[in-house]
Motif scaffolding. Sequence first.
Motif, PDB file in Angstrom:
ATOM      1  N   VAL A   1       0.847  -1.196   0.000  1.00 43.18           N
ATOM      2  CA  VAL A   1       0.000   0.000   0.000  1.00 43.18           C
ATOM      3  C   VAL A   1       0.883   1.247   0.000  1.00 43.18           C
ATOM      4  CG1 VAL A   1      -1.685   1.304   1.350  1.00 43.18           C
ATOM      5  CG2 VAL A   1      -1.911  -1.159   1.149  1.00 43.18           C
ATOM      6  N   ASP A   2       1.930   1.188   0.818  1.00 40.89           N
ATOM      7  CA  ASP A   2       2.852   2.312   0.938  1.00 40.89           C
ATOM      8  C   ASP A   2       3.544   2.595  -0.400  1.00 40.89           C
ATOM      9  OD1 ASP A   2       4.094   4.175   2.863  1.00 40.89           O
ATOM     10  OD2 ASP A   2       5.929   3.162   2.199  1.00 40.89           O
ATOM     11  N   ALA A   3       3.987   1.503  -1.054  1.00 43.65           N
ATOM     12  CA  ALA A   3       4.621   1.678  -2.360  1.00 43.65           C
ATOM     13  C   ALA A   3       3.609   2.215  -3.376  1.00 43.65           C
ATOM     14  CB  ALA A   3       5.207   0.354  -2.832  1.00 43.65           C
ATOM     15  N   GLY A   4       2.345   1.811  -3.213  1.00 46.35           N
ATOM     16  CA  GLY A   4       1.293   2.304  -4.100  1.00 46.35           C
ATOM     17  C   GLY A   4       1.098   3.810  -3.971  1.00 46.35           C
ATOM     18  N   HIS A   5       1.195   4.315  -2.751  1.00 47.14           N
ATOM     19  CA  HIS A   5       1.069   5.760  -2.540  1.00 47.14           C
ATOM     20  C   HIS A   5       2.133   6.521  -3.313  1.00 47.14           C
ATOM     21  CE1 HIS A   5      -1.274   5.421   1.512  1.00 47.14           C
ATOM     22  NE2 HIS A   5      -2.060   5.348   0.440  1.00 47.14           N
ATOM     23  N   GLN A   6       3.303   5.861  -3.448  1.00 43.85           N
ATOM     24  CA  GLN A   6       4.386   6.538  -4.173  1.00 43.85           C
ATOM     25  C   GLN A   6       4.414   6.145  -5.644  1.00 43.85           C
ATOM     26  OE1 GLN A   6       8.053   5.896  -1.786  1.00 43.85           O
ATOM     27  NE2 GLN A   6       6.589   4.967  -0.366  1.00 43.85           N
ATOM     28  N   MET A   7       3.377   5.413  -6.090  1.00 43.09           N
ATOM     29  CA  MET A   7       3.231   5.007  -7.486  1.00 43.09           C
ATOM     30  C   MET A   7       4.436   4.208  -7.996  1.00 43.09           C
ATOM     31  SD  MET A   7       0.239   6.162  -8.182  1.00 43.09           S
ATOM     32  CE  MET A   7       0.061   6.017  -9.949  1.00 43.09           C
ATOM     33  N   LYS A   8       4.977   3.335  -7.137  1.00 43.19           N
ATOM     34  CA  LYS A   8       6.098   2.509  -7.585  1.00 43.19           C
ATOM     35  C   LYS A   8       5.570   1.121  -7.911  1.00 43.19           C
ATOM     36  CE  LYS A   8       9.658   4.876  -4.957  1.00 43.19           C
ATOM     37  NZ  LYS A   8      10.255   4.942  -3.615  1.00 43.19           N
ATOM     38  N   LYS A   9       5.264   0.915  -9.192  1.00 39.09           N
ATOM     39  CA  LYS A   9       4.569  -0.307  -9.590  1.00 39.09           C
ATOM     40  C   LYS A   9       5.350  -1.571  -9.249  1.00 39.09           C
ATOM     41  CE  LYS A   9       2.990  -2.763 -13.621  1.00 39.09           C
ATOM     42  NZ  LYS A   9       2.867  -2.771 -15.076  1.00 39.09           N
ATOM     43  N   SER A  10       6.639  -1.603  -9.558  1.00 40.19           N
ATOM     44  CA  SER A  10       7.388  -2.859  -9.382  1.00 40.19           C
ATOM     45  C   SER A  10       7.455  -3.246  -7.910  1.00 40.19           C
ATOM     46  CB  SER A  10       8.791  -2.717  -9.961  1.00 40.19           C
ATOM     47  OG  SER A  10       9.458  -1.647  -9.326  1.00 40.19           O
ATOM     48  N   LYS A  11       7.540  -2.228  -7.034  1.00 41.42           N
ATOM     49  CA  LYS A  11       7.562  -2.535  -5.613  1.00 41.42           C
ATOM     50  C   LYS A  11       6.209  -3.080  -5.142  1.00 41.42           C
ATOM     51  CE  LYS A  11      10.174  -0.123  -2.362  1.00 41.42           C
ATOM     52  NZ  LYS A  11      10.512   1.148  -1.678  1.00 41.42           N
ATOM     53  N   VAL A  12       5.127  -2.489  -5.658  1.00 34.84           N
ATOM     54  CA  VAL A  12       3.800  -2.993  -5.290  1.00 34.84           C
ATOM     55  C   VAL A  12       3.670  -4.447  -5.717  1.00 34.84           C
ATOM     56  CG1 VAL A  12       1.323  -2.624  -5.471  1.00 34.84           C
ATOM     57  CG2 VAL A  12       2.848  -0.681  -5.606  1.00 34.84           C
ATOM     58  N   VAL A  13       4.123  -4.755  -6.931  1.00 36.70           N
ATOM     59  CA  VAL A  13       4.053  -6.124  -7.442  1.00 36.70           C
ATOM     60  C   VAL A  13       4.800  -7.075  -6.519  1.00 36.70           C
ATOM     61  CG1 VAL A  13       4.827  -7.656  -9.295  1.00 36.70           C
ATOM     62  CG2 VAL A  13       3.751  -5.470  -9.847  1.00 36.70           C
ATOM     63  N   PHE A  14       6.024  -6.684  -6.147  1.00 37.50           N
ATOM     64  CA  PHE A  14       6.862  -7.537  -5.305  1.00 37.50           C
ATOM     65  C   PHE A  14       6.187  -7.806  -3.958  1.00 37.50           C
ATOM     66  CE2 PHE A  14      10.309  -7.663  -2.050  1.00 37.50           C
ATOM     67  CZ  PHE A  14      10.774  -8.935  -2.365  1.00 37.50           C
ATOM     68  N   TYR A  15       5.702  -6.749  -3.302  1.00 39.63           N
ATOM     69  CA  TYR A  15       5.111  -6.930  -1.972  1.00 39.63           C
ATOM     70  C   TYR A  15       3.787  -7.692  -2.038  1.00 39.63           C
ATOM     71  CZ  TYR A  15       8.628  -3.915   0.100  1.00 39.63           C
ATOM     72  OH  TYR A  15       9.799  -3.390   0.537  1.00 39.63           O
ATOM     73  N   MET A  16       3.006  -7.434  -3.090  1.00 42.55           N
ATOM     74  CA  MET A  16       1.750  -8.178  -3.230  1.00 42.55           C
ATOM     75  C   MET A  16       2.046  -9.656  -3.419  1.00 42.55           C
ATOM     76  SD  MET A  16      -1.059  -6.747  -2.769  1.00 42.55           S
ATOM     77  CE  MET A  16      -2.395  -7.568  -3.593  1.00 42.55           C
ATOM     78  N   PHE A  17       3.110  -9.954  -4.162  1.00 40.69           N
ATOM     79  CA  PHE A  17       3.487 -11.346  -4.393  1.00 40.69           C
ATOM     80  C   PHE A  17       3.826 -12.021  -3.056  1.00 40.69           C
ATOM     81  CE2 PHE A  17       6.723 -14.590  -5.402  1.00 40.69           C
ATOM     82  CZ  PHE A  17       5.937 -15.401  -6.203  1.00 40.69           C
ATOM     83  N   LEU A  18       4.620 -11.326  -2.224  1.00 41.36           N
ATOM     84  CA  LEU A  18       4.970 -11.890  -0.916  1.00 41.36           C
ATOM     85  C   LEU A  18       3.713 -12.111  -0.072  1.00 41.36           C
ATOM     86  CD1 LEU A  18       8.200 -10.026   0.235  1.00 41.36           C
ATOM     87  CD2 LEU A  18       7.964 -12.294  -0.759  1.00 41.36           C
ATOM     88  N   THR A  19       2.783 -11.157  -0.144  1.00 41.08           N
ATOM     89  CA  THR A  19       1.541 -11.290   0.626  1.00 41.08           C
ATOM     90  C   THR A  19       0.783 -12.543   0.218  1.00 41.08           C
ATOM     91  OG1 THR A  19       1.441  -8.893   0.639  1.00 41.08           O
ATOM     92  CG2 THR A  19      -0.534 -10.060   1.327  1.00 41.08           C
TER      93      THR A  19
ATOM     94  N   THR B   1      -3.393  -1.522 -14.564  1.00 39.93           N
ATOM     95  CA  THR B   1      -4.685  -0.859 -14.426  1.00 39.93           C
ATOM     96  C   THR B   1      -4.611   0.362 -13.512  1.00 39.93           C
ATOM     97  OG1 THR B   1      -5.697  -3.019 -14.650  1.00 39.93           O
ATOM     98  CG2 THR B   1      -7.115  -1.247 -13.854  1.00 39.93           C
ATOM     99  N   TYR B   2      -3.954   0.160 -12.355  1.00 41.90           N
ATOM    100  CA  TYR B   2      -3.942   1.254 -11.367  1.00 41.90           C
ATOM    101  C   TYR B   2      -2.946   2.333 -11.747  1.00 41.90           C
ATOM    102  CZ  TYR B   2      -6.351  -2.505  -9.141  1.00 41.90           C
ATOM    103  OH  TYR B   2      -7.221  -3.528  -8.897  1.00 41.90           O
ATOM    104  N   GLU B   3      -1.919   1.944 -12.504  1.00 43.46           N
ATOM    105  CA  GLU B   3      -0.962   2.928 -13.025  1.00 43.46           C
ATOM    106  C   GLU B   3      -1.719   3.918 -13.918  1.00 43.46           C
ATOM    107  OE1 GLU B   3       2.112   2.193 -11.860  1.00 43.46           O
ATOM    108  OE2 GLU B   3       2.884   4.113 -12.610  1.00 43.46           O
ATOM    109  N   ARG B   4      -2.603   3.356 -14.783  1.00 43.32           N
ATOM    110  CA  ARG B   4      -3.363   4.218 -15.693  1.00 43.32           C
ATOM    111  C   ARG B   4      -4.435   5.004 -14.955  1.00 43.32           C
ATOM    112  NH1 ARG B   4      -5.003  -0.127 -19.799  1.00 43.32           N
ATOM    113  NH2 ARG B   4      -3.912  -1.441 -18.316  1.00 43.32           N
ATOM    114  N   ARG B   5      -4.997   4.394 -13.901  1.00 43.12           N
ATOM    115  CA  ARG B   5      -6.025   5.082 -13.123  1.00 43.12           C
ATOM    116  C   ARG B   5      -5.405   6.231 -12.325  1.00 43.12           C
ATOM    117  NH1 ARG B   5      -9.860   1.281  -9.618  1.00 43.12           N
ATOM    118  NH2 ARG B   5     -10.455   0.523 -11.675  1.00 43.12           N
TER     119      ARG B   5
END
Lengths: 118, 326
Positions: free
Chosen positions: B102-120, B292-296
Amino acid sequence: MAHGATHESSTKRIWYVFTLLSIATIVEVVLGIIKPQFLVETKFLSMKLLNWIFILLTIYKAYYITWAFMHMEGETKGLRRAVVWTAVFLISYLVFILLVEGDYIYEVYKSGFVKYNF
Amino acid sequence: MEATVVKTGTEGKTWGGGQNPPLKASYGKLMMWFFILSDALTFSGFLAAYGFSRYKFIDSWPVADEVFNHFPFLHGVDAPMYYVALMTFILIFSSVTMVLAVDAGHQMKKSKVVFYMFLTLIGGIIFLGSQAWEWKNFIQGTYGAVETRSGNIIQFLDTDGKRVALSDIALESTQRAVHDRSSGIWYTTDETLSTYTIDDIKSGFAEKENLLVRIQKLDENGHPIVLSREESIAKLNDSGIRVVEGANLYRNEYGHPLFGNFFFFITGFHGFHVFTGVLINLIIFFNILLGTYERRGSYEMVEKVGLYWHFVDLVWVFVFTFFYLV
């Protein structure tokens, strides 16, 4: 984004909260394994001290999960109260009623005339 | 595809929160919060009912660390609670990776969001597997016990106070063979048979001098009462009617049958939540990958499923306390 004005990272706080949650869990598990005799045999409000410690630590953990991870601390007062107060008051009421009633039925079984342990 | 990418089109209107949203949260996030509130009340209803039954049958309620004492690859080692503690850590940690996403999402860092979501996702899947393993052990049982005429459970100890398994009590098994289709009974299935019959246990118990019976009544310090040798033999012979191995919805070797019912129902309901959480996380994960969220322009969707995922963790904290610790 409601509280999106600040975009700086809060990674540090996340790891800090994780440490707190871990310590609380480790304390719970260690106490649960060694079960200090004093805590098991001393009672407060007809519950073992050990169980009080477990429940308080659980609420402590619940607080940090809600406030830090679910970011309740950043929400408006209205939203916070609508969610937290509703849950806290309803749950305390329900738990109070059911536990008192359960204990009462136990006493009835124990001292009543019906033999149920034969 | 456009519709899923652009905003909902209700901004500023009633469904979008109106002109002056008093709670300063989007519609979706508010509804997630109120869903969580109602779900929290459902879970506390279950847990309060569990507490009610436990207080009602406080004498015959099982001791948690005698029930959950397994650890993978450590067969026969008494390891109370280590495994659930590990499960708790896995779930808390997957909560941490979620909030990092979520934190990485606030900073719009897609690759980090992907990585953390994968771990989750991985954390959630490991937790589900652990729960299945936990159920398997619970159903299989460890020591076995005997049920009395009143439906209470009596358990066996040696003179050192250690639990003794049924296989160490019985001298031999005289249990009949299971009827199956090949032996001519084709129209019905046989009941599940215990390894030993009640008479095997009774004769073995009489033979071995160091065995005692523990009943489900508590002394003044809250410990279950262990009978003397003579009382033990009398208790077993007079009122023992059935051998109980493991657990099902009718009886379990650990104590009161309701313990098994509540265990299956509450951890099952929680496991179902974890399962749906993993599914929803998976959908969001693919949406992130697709951009999707990058474009949104906003990763708020990750935040919303994050709320749900943290809630699942929150419930586990309570289930852990009330099933395994208290």
